[in-house]
Design a protein around this motif. Structure first.
Motif, PDB file in Angstrom:
ATOM      1  N   THR A   1       0.834  -1.203   0.000  1.00 22.08           N
ATOM      2  CA  THR A   1       0.000   0.000   0.000  1.00 22.08           C
ATOM      3  C   THR A   1       0.864   1.247   0.000  1.00 22.08           C
ATOM      4  OG1 THR A   1      -1.738  -1.145   1.173  1.00 22.08           O
ATOM      5  CG2 THR A   1      -1.768   1.240   1.298  1.00 22.08           C
TER       6      THR A   1
ATOM      7  N   GLN B   1      -7.748   0.437  -0.422  1.00 22.93           N
ATOM      8  CA  GLN B   1      -7.814  -0.904   0.160  1.00 22.93           C
ATOM      9  C   GLN B   1      -9.116  -1.128   0.932  1.00 22.93           C
ATOM     10  OE1 GLN B   1      -4.310  -1.890   2.297  1.00 22.93           O
ATOM     11  NE2 GLN B   1      -5.044  -3.881   2.936  1.00 22.93           N
TER      12      GLN B   1
ATOM     13  N   ASP C   1      -5.800  -1.204  -4.890  1.00 28.05           N
ATOM     14  CA  ASP C   1      -5.207  -1.725  -3.654  1.00 28.05           C
ATOM     15  C   ASP C   1      -6.141  -2.753  -3.054  1.00 28.05           C
ATOM     16  OD1 ASP C   1      -3.738  -2.193  -1.445  1.00 28.05           O
ATOM     17  OD2 ASP C   1      -3.694  -0.115  -0.723  1.00 28.05           O
ATOM     18  N   GLU C   2      -5.777  -4.018  -3.175  1.00 30.55           N
ATOM     19  CA  GLU C   2      -6.555  -5.113  -2.615  1.00 30.55           C
ATOM     20  C   GLU C   2      -8.050  -4.985  -2.883  1.00 30.55           C
ATOM     21  OE1 GLU C   2      -4.882  -7.293  -0.295  1.00 30.55           O
ATOM     22  OE2 GLU C   2      -3.295  -6.078   0.586  1.00 30.55           O
TER      23      GLU C   2
HETATM   24 MG   LIG Z   1      -2.132  -2.515   2.255  1.00 34.47          MG
END
Ligand SMILES: [Mg+2]
Ligand SMILES: Nc1ncnc2c1ncn2[C@@H]1O[C@H](COP(=O)(O)OP(=O)(O)OP(=O)(O)O)[C@@H](O)[C@H]1O
Ligand SMILES: Nc1ncnc2c1ncn2[C@@H]1O[C@H](COP(=O)(O)OP(=O)(O)OP(=O)(O)O)[C@@H](O)[C@H]1O
Ligand SMILES: [Mg+2]
Ligand code: NI
Lengths: 541, 282, 502, 348
Positions: free
Chosen positions: A323, A367, A447-448
């Motif tokens: 991240t 995320q 992000d994820e």
């Molecule tokens: Mg992360």
């Protein structure tokens, strides 16, 4: 492995549990036999946790047993007096919950916490109890338990905290362990280690285990029998092997299929000599820690480049700096060192005002889907905000554009008026994606995008991104630790470990010919539903 | 979707009903004081001094024969005016300071906070007395004293919220979406920082009423013979030990009910804001 | 036994200091009365309420067993008595000389009396004749040459003892003497804790005899109702400075005795004669016509006060009330205001002292009463220091003043408040003729002529109405019934030597 | 290898680091307080000279008096002199008590401290007990009562409560001792050791004085407790309820840990806010107790300060502000230290 002959330890007899007028457990019959490991699977909200808590006689506030009963060695749990019930919990049946960090008293040393449980079930003085606690910690695989016993929960990693909770569960010498999603949220590698020692300990002590999980891979690897739960009912109960081979219930089959789906790998893009869209050289990001001389080296000299239309997956365990790297790229963090070139322009030292116009070309999907949306704003406004970066628009144009975006991410137009907390996690993620798309950028950091989602929602999001990739010729940095989604989305993969990229290559090369030991360990920790169990030693190493 | 049920049912909560009822009484007193009060609130009538509550003077009279009931009714205006004014001014000053200091953490900000520390650590009533001595015994002096206390309080609350909000991902996301500092501070952060402020508003009005009364009690409040609850309690304070109870008792009760109404409303505000408060839906 | 020889007194505040020179507050005056002894005194007589009061017509010796005044009244010679101080030192002329020199240098009270009143310009005026004789030579005659020496402000210090506490920075032992006593008085202070208590112990060698009360414990109890409760409950023997309402209540309690004296206090509303509209005497007169004196007397003072009808205290020689005609007359007031150009009244500020309940009550009554003629009073409750600064600086139009003049002499009194040259003519009253008459009579020695002049002064002042004349609030003391010997002196402080318990 | 000061610092025990940091912060804060207080107090109107000199004021004597108080110099010189004196432990002399201000303060501080320390102990003890009981017995009548009290207490003006207590307990029922002063006027206070009359009288073996001084504490402490325990209750309720619902509490229950132990652990977790609220109340009371002090003729710091304002006694007021701020800083620092000590999560 099932021992059908013996009398069950725990027996559920037509158990129904309700909250208010909602029935959450609906006539469940279940028998837990001595020394068996019994898996319970099902999607979120199926009632798995409530079931586990019903067994131990501690329903969440508001919960009521509507019908049926739980018996421990024949004795109904509900008939126990308060003192017996207390001794029963932890002493006969112990619960291991999700999210171990929250289960530990934040201001007590972990050794004392275990000792506290020991002393609740046995007359021991403090020292003996502490000694027992240390022994338990050693047993569960904690290095240097004497020192760790004096640690506070916040000083422990998630995996270690989870082990402490397991030690607490074992401290009262119970016969039955209820593990409720005990490894959720842990890294795959850590998850494997923790589950391994849990199962090993249980087998050694001859305990019965009720293993609640989402993950059929876990069931396949550790369980003797399995039950599939849906909307408070057990739709199928049976031995693991026949179940995996031929699930009887359609819902079970659906679950199994989703888990088995193994997409074909993306081919790398054809080489060309155009300069890459994004190029990062020696990116370094250090965080100063108050009161400490040593900074945290979150990102430590990372280099990679992404061509137009290409997707680079950045994988690695939690805390490896993924991240942080993505945020440096977006100039949300001021990197300590290294250069970031975007579209041929060095953006490393641009001031925020100078950089703002460039933001229309680079966007990020955050995320945590929920916290990245201003909770007070409506979806409409959230989506409209970045449009100010493009050109002045009339409100009608803006409304049209918002509708387009919602459509692009397969959300109903009506959601434009909703606020973030009114959306499901999947919807929130999609709003995040739509927001990133609002300016039609050429590059997005995802992000994820798939973590913390149910298997089926996860598949939908992957489909969505895949669609965008091909429609918009989008370049992307795809941060994840979900290897399955990497397979389906990434052209190339970079593996990150402790702030450094340890290996980088085409998706195929990484998945099939990983060189770096860490990469291999990462790949091995995935517990597939359909392959042979690995020898335990390989993972725990 | 936000379920309407908890909100609707919370409108029937006894606390809210009592709070609103008391507030309504005060508003009625403010608007209709001249019609409700049977006597002039500021005219001495020494012949009737210190009458116990009776049919003519429902709550009795004080040493100068002023009708306590009439004074209590009229005092609502003074006390609530001070409370509302102090809170409104403090909000207008304190909230922006809090946002700026929280957002741009720097030397100036630290200095401002230290100054606030000083003001807040200064004993309230001594500060009040000193300020009223400097500024003169006016309603506005009392308001200024209260502002000195409330501005740091609101700033602190907002700052604390801003400090945590500015690290939240949605701020980073907003920046990605092209929001500038000003938009981030006042469009993104401020609305999210307001919940505790709103809760505090009501509490502060109550505090203001209590403090005004306290200041008047030690002689640093409004000017006699203006009707003010604290002043009224103070005028009866001396005699309490000699058995004259009604002069201090009733205005004190007025203070209690007034402050209570705001405390109840603040609590309900918190509850209402909480139900619409974010919680991840699973 | 000790209980009957100990007196517990509660008052609103302890004295600020034991220093002779500065503070002139009521609490300090009382302390001085007990810890300093003066040269001369008045003979005592019993008033109608059985209280011992001074007979202003007859001077007697105190520390001076005898004295002579030169026929032209410009010099006085004191012959000292045999007195012993607390420390056991015998009174000598050196004690006087040291005390005088100290006072002269410190420029405080002593200096004021000598310089302002007796017109002495040089310390050489004070001469030691021999060990027991001191002579003071004035530049000219003064009618006050004897009477001033009755004041306890002009007490004599035990120089032998005081000199032991002299330091280089403090040649007059000012620091030590502000919290300790060295004198020839009936009492000395053994514990001085301002804000809490002061303990007096008897001087067994006192020249007038051993005090009957051996120990006086003075406790500060700021709230008057608490003093009442304590007195009723028997926790204290004497409660000072109670409110009329409380005295009224106590006068019905058998175990308590309330003594009343119509003393020398003048309670008034001072008007700043230089601030509009008070520049116009008609406005000032109008206000005097608006005061509901009967009402105030009944409801605020409960009969303990009498209206003042002259700037001179009613008990002082030369007092006359024959020119006072301010009855409550709204019509007249309105007419006067209209004449002065204020037919609709005006708005002005009235200041009073924080914590003074009487003033507060009168202020509110006046507000209501003045409103009848359209005069709108804005009441300002001010801390005493602020109030004093505002009126001495001339920045407040009207304010309450309760004051007393210690010297029972009409010229002295009027000079203090009404001579435009006086520092404490806070009302800035200026009438050239009044000034002239006062100045003349500060030095004139023909008593009948002086009295005649002072009558004229009173007439002019009453008609000019520089103040709103209010009340002589009197002086009252509440004691347990077994406390005997109540006395009253012009400084309105109790002399414990006169008291005893039964 | 040479150890850098920073590393050396890092190696010291946590508690020591916390304490040293706090103390280092106090010094500049005190300087700031002195400066601001000095300047603000100079704004006060009123001239002490006039008040002291009364009718005998002449321009000459007033000037002399100003000179004596140092009021004839410009503000910065005055401040420099004052600061120098303060550093030498001299806060000046009050013209209204003729005593060094330090002595005056030392004389009055114990009265206030005795009152507010005991009051805070009662307040916190009772507040926390009520809160914990009401959370543990959620929904019971006790819980409802506690909630109602939490609200009502916050709305009570302390001076009014004090008056009511005096009226009912002293005037009507005669149960409480007389509400003026710290000890019966007939009694001689015990020799000063700590300044706390209750403790001093015990030390002196004077039980009558002890009874009297303890008795006199009852009403004021009751007042302060009634008024302030509500805030503690409310705050503790919130915090404790949250912790009581925390997963780790549930986990302890699931592990069969006895309820008493769970309450203790939860309370231990609620300590930080309780500490800060207690310190806050303690600091607040130093100034706010003035109303209670006035009603009970307590003769403490608050009344002293009020007198100082009324008299424009600059030096005394400054002294009070200095001592009060020092006290509050010390209390807050102790609270901070405790706070960090009880919460291992705070990094130092
Ligand atoms: Mg992360
Ligand atoms: N305290 C509660 N109050 C009301 N409803 C509850 C409560 N706890 C659980 N439920 C409801 O019970 C149902 C089952 O919840 P449970 O937590 O057992 O699901 P789960 O299968 O464990 O899900 P997950 O996989 O997300 O842990 C859900 O619909 C949930 O909303
Ligand atoms: N603002 C910050 N201050 C200090 N340390 C930070 C900060 N942000 C991140 N870190 C630290 O940097 C390291 C990398 O964090 P990062 O969030 O980039 O990891 P990640 O790979 O994204 O992990 P995850 O998979 O859990 O999201 C972690 O040790 C983290 O504690
Ligand atoms: Mg669950
Ligand atoms: Ni030095």
């Amino acid at each position: 492995m099932s021992q059908s002959s013996e009398a069950p330890i725990v027996e559920l007899d037509g158990l129904s549990v309700g909250f208010g007028d909602k029935t959450v457990i609906d006539g469940v019959d279940l028998q837990l036999r001595p020394r068996e490991i019994f898996g319970v699977v099902g999607e979120t909200g199926a009632g798995k946790s409530v079931l586990a808590r019903a067994i131990i006689g501690l329903l969440p506030t508001g919960g009521r047993v509507l019908a049926g009963q739980v018996r421990y060695r024949g004795q109904p749990v509900s008939t126990m007096g308060p003192e017996d019930a207390r001794a029963f919990r932890g002493g006969k049946v112990a619960l291991i919950g999700t999210n171990a960090k929250a289960l530990l008293d934040p201001v007590a040393r972990v050794g004392d916490q275990i000792a506290r449980v020991v002393r609740s079930h046995e007359r021991l003085d403090k020292r003996a109890a502490t000694a027992r606690a240390v022994a338990l910690m050693r047993e569960i695989g904690i290095n240097d338990p004497e020192r760790r016993a004096r640690a506070y929960p916040h000083e422990l990693s998630g995996g270690m905290a989870q082990r402490i909770v397991i030690a607490m569960a074992l401290a009262g010498n119970p016969d039955v362990l209820l593990a409720d999603d005990a490894t959720l949220g842990l890294d795959a590698t850590v998850q494997a280690q923790v589950l391994e020692s849990l199962v090993e300990r249980s087998r050694e002590r001859g305990l019965s285990v009720l293993l609640v999980t989402h993950d059929l891979g876990i069931v396949r690897h550790y369980c003797d029998r399995v039950a599939v739960m849906k909307a408070g009912r057990l739709v199928e109960v049976g031995d693991v092997e026949p179940f995996l081979a031929a699930p009887a219930n359609p819902y079970s089959r659906e679950l199994l299929d989703a888990a088995r789906a193994r997409p074909t790998l993306q081919r790398p893009l054809a080489e060309d000599d155009r300069p890459p869209l994004v190029s990062v050289r020696d990116l370094t990001m250090h965080f100063a820690v108050p009161g400490s001389v040593e900074p945290i080296r979150a990102v430590d000299g990372v280099s990679f480049s992404i061509a137009a239309g290409e997707t680079l997956a950045l994988v690695g365990e939690s805390g490896s700096g993924k991240t942080t790297a993505g945020q440096c790229l977006m100039r949300l963090l001021d990197n300590t060192d290294g250069r970031i070139i975007f579209n041929g322009r060095d953006i490393t030292d641009l001031r925020e005002n100078a950089f703002r116009p460039l933001r229309r070309n680079m966007q990020m999907v955050f995320q945590e889907p929920y916290v990245a949306l201003n909770p007070r704003w409506r979806v409409r406004d959230l989506l409209a905000e970045p449009m100010a970066l493009i050109e002045p628009m009339t409100s009608a144009e803006r409304a049209r554009r918002v509708a387009e975006l919602l459509e692009a991410v397969h959300l109903p137009t009506a959601l434009a008026e909703a606020r973030p907390h009114e959306l499901t996690a999947g919807e929130q993620k999609r709003v995040g994606v739509a927001r990133a798309l609002a300016t039609k950028p050429s590059f997005i950091v995802f992000d994820e995008p798939t973590t913390a989602l149910d298997i089926r929602v996860r598949a939908q999001i992957i489909d969505l991104i895949r669609g965008l990739q091909s429609q918009m010729n989008l370049a992307a940095l795809f941060i994840t630790h979900d290897l399955n989604s990497v397979r389906s989305l990434a052209h190339r993969v970079a593996v990150m470990h402790l702030g450094k990229i340890v290996e980088q290559g085409s998706t195929e090369a990484i998945f099939e010919r990983a060189e770096h030991p860490y990469t291999r360990k990462l790949l091995a920790a995935e517990l597939p539903v359909d392959c042979e169990p690995l020898p335990p030693g390989d993972i725990a190493a | 979707m936000p379920s309407d049920a908890p909100i609707r049912s919370s409108f029937l909560r006894p606390a809210l009903v009592i709070g609103l009822f008391l507030l309504a009484l005060q508003l009625i007193a403010i608007i209709f004081a001249p019609w409700i009060a049977p006597f002039s609130p500021i005219e001495a009538n020494p012949i009737d001094s210190l009458q116990t509550p009776n049919a003519i003077h429902w709550l009795g009279t004080d040493e100068l024969g002023m009708d306590i009931f009439s004074r209590i009714v009229f005092a609502t205006r003074v006390n609530l005016l001070i409370g509302f004014a102090a809170v409104a001014i403090s909000l207008a000053i304190g909230v922006p300071i809090g946002v700026l200091v929280g957002y741009y953490r720097g030397f100036t900000g630290a200095l401002v906070m230290r100054f606030f520390d000083f003001i807040q650590s200064f004993p309230v009533f001594v500060l009040g007395m000193a300020l009223v001595a400097v500024l003169g015994q006016e309603i506005w002096s009392v308001v200024i004293v209260l502002c000195m206390l409330f501005v740091p309080m609101f700033s602190r609350i907002v700052r604390a919220e801003v400090l945590s909000l500015r690290e939240r991902p949605f701020i980073a996301a907003a920046r990605c979406s092209g929001a500038g500092d000003f938009a981030i501070m006042f469009r993104h952060i401020l609305p999210n920082a307001m919940t505790p402020v709103i809760v505090q508003i009501s509490v502060s009005i109550g505090m203001a009423i209590l403090l005004t009364a306290g200041l008047s009690f030690i002689g640093a409040g409004v000017r006699l013979p203006a009707p003010e609850w604290g002043l009224m309690v103070s005028s009866g304070a001396q005699q309490m030990i000699l058995g004259v109870w009604w002069v201090a008792l009733f205005p004190g009760l007025a203070i209690v009910f007034s402050v209570l109404s705001f405390a109840l409303l603040s609590d309900e505000a918190k509850r209402l804001l909480d139900t619409s408060r974010p919680g991840v839906r699973r | 036994d000790t209980a009957s020889e100990t007196l517990i007194v509660a008052g609103p505040r302890t004295p600020e200091s034991l220093e002779l020179e500065y503070p002139s507050t009521e609490a300090v005056q009382e302390a001085r009365k007990n810890v300093y002894e003066r040269l001369l005194a008045y003979e005592m007589k019993t008033n109608e309420d059985g209280v011992q009061v001074e007979n202003f017509d007859k001077l007697v010796g105190a520390l001076a067993k005898s004295w002579e005044v030169s026929p032209d009244r410009s010099s006085i010679t004191f012959h000292l008595t045999d007195a012993k101080s607390h420390a056991g030192n015998t009174l000598t002329a050196d004690d006087l000389m040291w005390t005088f020199e100290r006072g002269w240098t410190l420029k405080g009270t002593f200096y004021w009396y000598m310089h302002q009143m007796l017109k002495i310009n040089d310390f050489s005026a004070f001469q030691k004749i021999d060990d027991h004789t001191v002579k003071i030579q004035l530049p000219g005659p003064s009618p006050l040459i004897e009477r001033l020496w009755v004041n306890s402000d002009l007490g004599i210090i035990d120089a032998t003892e005081a000199k032991k506490h002299v330091t280089a920075e403090d040649p007059w032992a000012a620091k030590w003497l502000s919290t300790n006593t060295a004198s020839f008085s009936p009492y000395k202070v053994t514990t001085f804790t301002p804000g809490r208590e002061v303990v007096y112990e008897a001087n067994l060698d006192y020249y007038r005899g051993v005090p009957k009360l051996k120990k006086i414990i003075f406790r500060e109890v700021p709230t008057s109702s608490n003093r009442v409760a304590a007195l009723q409950g028997g926790a204290i023997d004497v409660a000072e400075w109670l409110l009329p309402r409380e005295l009224n209540l106590l006068s019905k309690v058998p175990s308590v005795k309330v003594s009343k004296v119509y003393g020398n206090y003048i309670h008034r509303v001072d008007l700043n004669n230089t601030i509009k509209p008070f520049t116009d005497p008609r406005v000032r007169q109008a206000l005097n016509y608006l005061v509901p004196r009967d009402q105030i007397e009944k409801s605020v003072y409960f009969g303990t006060a009498r209206p003042t009808k002259s700037p001179v205290s009613e008990i002082y020689p030369g007092f006359t009330d024959e020119y006072f005609g301010y009855t409550e007359d709204v019509a007249k007031a309105k007419a006067l205001l209209a004449e002065a150009g204020y037919p609709d009244g005006f708005k002005t500020e009235l200041g009073y002292r924080t914590g003074d309940e009487i003033e507060e009550q009168i202020a509110i009554i006046l507000k209501t009463a003045f409103a009848r003629a359209g005069v709108d009073l804005e009441l300002s409750k001010l801390p005493s220091s602020t109030l004093v600064e505002r009126y001495s600086g001339g920045t407040i139009p009207a304010y309450f003043l309760r004051d007393m003049a210690i010297v029972p002499d009409a010229a002295y009194v009027t000079n203090l408040w009404l001579n435009s040259q006086s520092m404490v003519d806070f009302s800035h009253y200026k009438n050239a003729e009044v000034d002239k008459l006062i100045d003349k009579n500060l030095t004139a020695t023909d008593e009948p002529a002086r009295l005649a002049d002072m009558k004229k002064v009173q007439q002019m002042v009453v008609s000019d109405a520089p103040w709103v004349f209010l009340f002589n609030p009197g002086y009252q003391l509440a004691t347990r019934a077994n406390v005997k010997g109540t006395s009253w002196y012009t400084p309105n402080g109790n002399a414990w030597f006169d008291y005893h318990k039964e | 290898m040479r150890v850098s000061p920073r590393q050396f610092w890092r190696r010291q025990p946590r508690l020591l680091r916390i304490i040293v940091t706090r103390i280092a912060l106090i010094v500049p804060q005190m300087f700031g307080v002195t400066l601001i207080a000095f300047l603000l107090i100079r704004l006060l109107p009123g001239d002490p000279a006039r008040l002291i000199l009364g009718n005998f004021a002449t321009d000459e004597s007033i000037a002399l008096y100003h000179q004596k108080l140092g009021l004839d110099k410009d503000v910065w010189t005055q401040f420099a002199i004052y600061l120098g004196n303060v550093l030498h432990g001299d806060l000046g002399t009050s013209p209204f008590t003729s005593k060094p201000i330090l002595d005056d303060l030392a004389d009055r501080a114990p009265a206030t401290l005795e009152l507010i320390l005991f009051a805070v102990i009662c307040t916190v003890g009772i507040g926390v007990t009520i809160a914990v009981t009401s959370v543990v017995k959620k929904g019971s009548a006790f819980d409802w009562g506690a909630r109602a009290y939490g609200f009502a207490a916050g709305a009570l003006p302390d001076f009014w409560v004090a008056l009511l207590l005096v009226f009912f307990l002293y005037y009507m029922l005669g149960w409480a001792p007389a509400p003026f002063g710290r000890v019966d006027m007939m009694l001689t206070p015990p020799p000063t050791v700590t300044g706390f009359l209750t403790i001093d009288s015990l030390l002196a073996g004077d039980f009558e004085a002890f009874r009297s001084s303890a008795g006199r504490l009852i009403l004021p402490i009751l007042t302060i407790t009634i008024v302030n325990a509500g805030a503690v209750t409310k705050m503790t309720q919130t915090v404790f309820a949250e912790i009581w619902a925390a997963p780790f509490v549930e986990q302890m229950r699931a592990c069969g840990v006895p309820e008493r132990q769970i309450i203790r652990a939860a309370l231990r977790n609620s300590l930080p806010p309780i500490i800060s609220v207690s310190s806050f109340i303690l600091g607040f009371l130093l100034g706010a107790a003035v109303l209670v002090e006035t009603i009970f003729s307590w003769g403490g710091l608050g009344q002293y300060a009020v007198q100082a304002v009324i008299n424009s006694d600059y030096a005394a007021l400054q002294g009070f502000v200095l001592v009060a701020s020092a006290f509050i800083l010390v209390v807050y620092s102790i609270a901070d230290i405790l706070y960090e000590v009880v919460d291992p999560r705070i990094r130092t």
